[in-house]
Write a protein that holds these residues in place. Structure first.
Motif, PDB file in Angstrom:
ATOM      1  N   ILE A   1       0.852  -1.200   0.000  1.00  0.00           N
ATOM      2  CA  ILE A   1       0.000   0.000   0.000  1.00  0.00           C
ATOM      3  C   ILE A   1       0.883   1.244   0.000  1.00  0.00           C
TER       4      ILE A   1
ATOM      5  N   SER B   1      -2.921  11.618  -3.794  1.00  0.00           N
ATOM      6  CA  SER B   1      -2.435  10.535  -2.924  1.00  0.00           C
ATOM      7  C   SER B   1      -2.262  11.048  -1.500  1.00  0.00           C
TER       8      SER B   1
ATOM      9  N   HIS C   1      -1.138   4.025  -1.958  1.00  0.00           N
ATOM     10  CA  HIS C   1      -1.500   3.836  -3.366  1.00  0.00           C
ATOM     11  C   HIS C   1      -2.962   4.214  -3.642  1.00  0.00           C
ATOM     12  N   THR C   2      -3.190   4.750  -4.848  1.00  0.00           N
ATOM     13  CA  THR C   2      -4.565   5.036  -5.284  1.00  0.00           C
ATOM     14  C   THR C   2      -5.106   3.862  -6.092  1.00  0.00           C
ATOM     15  N   SER C   3      -4.220   2.974  -6.526  1.00  0.00           N
ATOM     16  CA  SER C   3      -4.588   1.686  -7.119  1.00  0.00           C
ATOM     17  C   SER C   3      -3.299   0.862  -7.133  1.00  0.00           C
ATOM     18  N   PRO C   4      -3.406  -0.468  -7.179  1.00  0.00           N
ATOM     19  CA  PRO C   4      -2.183  -1.282  -7.129  1.00  0.00           C
ATOM     20  C   PRO C   4      -1.538  -1.480  -8.499  1.00  0.00           C
TER      21      PRO C   4
ATOM     22  N   VAL D   1      -7.627   0.838  -1.422  1.00  0.00           N
ATOM     23  CA  VAL D   1      -6.892   1.940  -2.032  1.00  0.00           C
ATOM     24  C   VAL D   1      -7.375   3.252  -1.428  1.00  0.00           C
TER      25      VAL D   1
END
Lengths: 189, 336
Positions: free
Chosen positions: B49, B62, B80-83, B104
């Motif tokens: 994360i 972020s 993270h805002t997406s992985p 997220v």
């Protein structure tokens, strides 16, 4: 100049748009996963009562409106203005016909009303939810006649006209809901 | 007797916002997702994360946090805002098809359909083109909503076609003046400060206010072939006009998923990161550290793949018949 960010938007917040005071009725945060975020708000113009939709770019700021709600006692009407008094400070202010509008017919001297003030000047006047008033004129209803169902019109001391049951007579005091204009009950003086 | 020190507010708010039956449904949906991918040989993965690099997209904010211990080059780590970035590094390392169910984080996003922390299902399919991935998304979502929401056959519309259908204009060629006139014709007052020279925010405005609420009525609506300016991390197909090989899924007017035919060109990826940072600077936003390890992975070689991220909380909301995200979260922002 006080401002609010769109992040502070919530219903009841008072803001200035195009020079007029508004209150936020509803606020929705709208954002595509990739792209510009917006705040889509329903706002009520506090001068006209009209509700319109306005969109803001999220994070932008808008001017705050100095709008407060106060309780004041209605004193009298001089034919042009309605005069109210703050019961704590005894300060007085007046509202014109445009501000009082239709609610004038529910204003009885000494009634405690809710006033919305913008920069200290009245924007709107709300009468108490319930008022008691004397009937100055109504047709003598025939007892037992229920054919007309909805009752009959009665003119009150302020000039307001409400529908009352047939058994209610001129000179009697009645309680009225000012939000709907409906007769509630007879009041024994 | 009540314990001293606990506030009245806390006493009202310690309970979950979502009903326990909704939380049970959530557990069932998660099990179905895992079953779906197990059957297809897609491996579940788990990536960090916290990252020393951040997404540069000017529309994503972020969370940053400060790391105090040894072991990194700098003290700031981003949630993270997406992985997406680490998953692509796994793909480049030879993982094969992978999926992840991740929490997220997106700062500043809260509302009926947003919570700053939410659950994303993200997956990548090697050798899939966007159409094949769209078909798989439709299959999964239909399965998850089976017996809960009756759905007609999905519809597939290009970005150009939805604008044509609902607003009668071509989003690929329309000028800002034409988009502004269209907003006015839709009784939509544009917010102050809209740029006079960039059509993209105007397209966002029209899409989110005038089109999205009409998408996905009783069926899945897939929108594909976005304007190249909205490519994000998608490949651009050199058609005329060029379009981004990106798609979105809508149901009940709600955006549920976003997918790409993934950009594999490291040099192009670096140009996009740098352009993002220039746009951030133009908005007085700080530039963010570019993910050099992702760029190195792309340089090494990301296999041809398509990937998609699906908002699990929103899907659960629809499955549960709710209209507010907070009704399906155990502890939304206000109670977190």
């Amino acid at each position: 100049m006080a401002t609010y960010s769109t992040n502070e938007f919530k219903s009841g917040l008072k803001i200035i748009l195009d020079g007029d005071p508004y209150t936020i009725v509803e606020n929705e945060f709208v954002k595509p996963g990739k792209g510009q975020a917006f705040n889509r708000a329903k706002v009520r113009n506090l001068k006209t009562g009209r509700v319109v939709e306005r969109t803001f770019k999220s994070g932008d700021t808008v001017e705050a409106a100095d709008v407060v709600e106060v309780e004041m006692q209605y004193l009298y009407n001089d034919g042009e203005h309605w005069y109210f008094m703050d019961q704590q400070t005894f300060e007085q202010l007046s509202a014109d016909a445009g501000t009082v509008g239709d609610n004038a017919k529910w204003l009885k001297e000494q009634a405690v009303c809710q006033l919305t003030l913008w920069n200290g000047l009245p924007l709107s006047v709300s009468p108490p939810n319930f008022v008691t008033m004397t009937i100055v004129e109504t047709d003598p209803g025939v007892r037992g006649d229920t054919s007309s169902g909805g009752g009959k019109p009665a003119t009150l001391e302020t000039g307001a006209v409400v529908r009352v049951p047939l058994f209610v007579q001129t000179g009697e005091v009645i309680k009225v809901d000012t939000r709907t204009g409906d007769y509630v009950s007879r009041v024994k003086e | 007797m009540s314990a001293p020190g606990v506030s009245g507010l806390a006493r009202r708010e310690w309970r979950p916002a979502a009903g326990l039956e909704v939380l049970r449904l959530r557990a069932r949906l998660l099990a179905m997702v895992r079953g779906f991918f197990a059957e297809r040989g897609v491996m579940e993965v788990d990536t960090p994360i916290l990252s020393s690099a951040a997404v540069t997209d000017p529309h994503l904010d972020s969370f940053a946090t400060v790391y105090a211990g040894p072991g990194t080059g700098g003290p700031v780590l981003y949630l993270h805002t997406s992985p997406e970035f680490p998953m692509k590094r796994l793909l480049a390392a030879g993982s094969g098809c992978i999926y992840q169910i991740a929490k997220v984080f997106r700062n500043g996003e809260a509302g009926r359909l947003h919570n700053p922390e939410f659950s994303l299902l993200e997956w990548y399919r090697l050798g899939f083109d966007p159409l094949r991935l769209i078909a798989e998304v439709a299959e999964l979502v239909t399965l998850l909503l089976r017996d809960r929401i009756p759905l007609q056959a999905p519809e597939y519309l290009s970005y150009g076609a939805v604008f044509e259908r609902y607003l009668g204009l071509d989003p690929h060629t329309a000028t800002v003046a034409e988009l502004a006139a269209c907003a006015t014709a839709q009784a939509l007052r544009a917010p102050p400060g809209m740029p006079p020279d960039d059509p993209t925010p105007w397209l966002d405005l029209l899409l989110s206010h005038c089109i999205e609420p009409r998408l996905g009525q009783g069926r899945l609506s897939f929108i594909y072939d976005y304007p190249a300016a909205q490519a994000a991390l998608a490949r651009i197909r050199p058609d005329r006009p060029p379009v981004a090989e990106r798609f979105e899924l809508y149901l009940d007017g709600i955006e549920l998923a976003n997918g790409f035919h993934e950009l594999t060109d490291a040099a192009e990826q670096r140009r996009r990161f740098e352009r993002d940072n220039r746009r951030r600077a133009a908005r007085q936003l700080p530039p963010l550290p570019v993910d050099e390890r992702l760029l190195a992975a792309l340089e090494f070689g990301l296999p041809d793949c398509a990937g998609v991220a699906l908002g699990l909380d929103r899907l659960l909301m629809i499955a549960a018949g709710k209209t507010c995200l907070r009704d399906v979260l155990s502890f939304p922002l206000e109670r977190a």
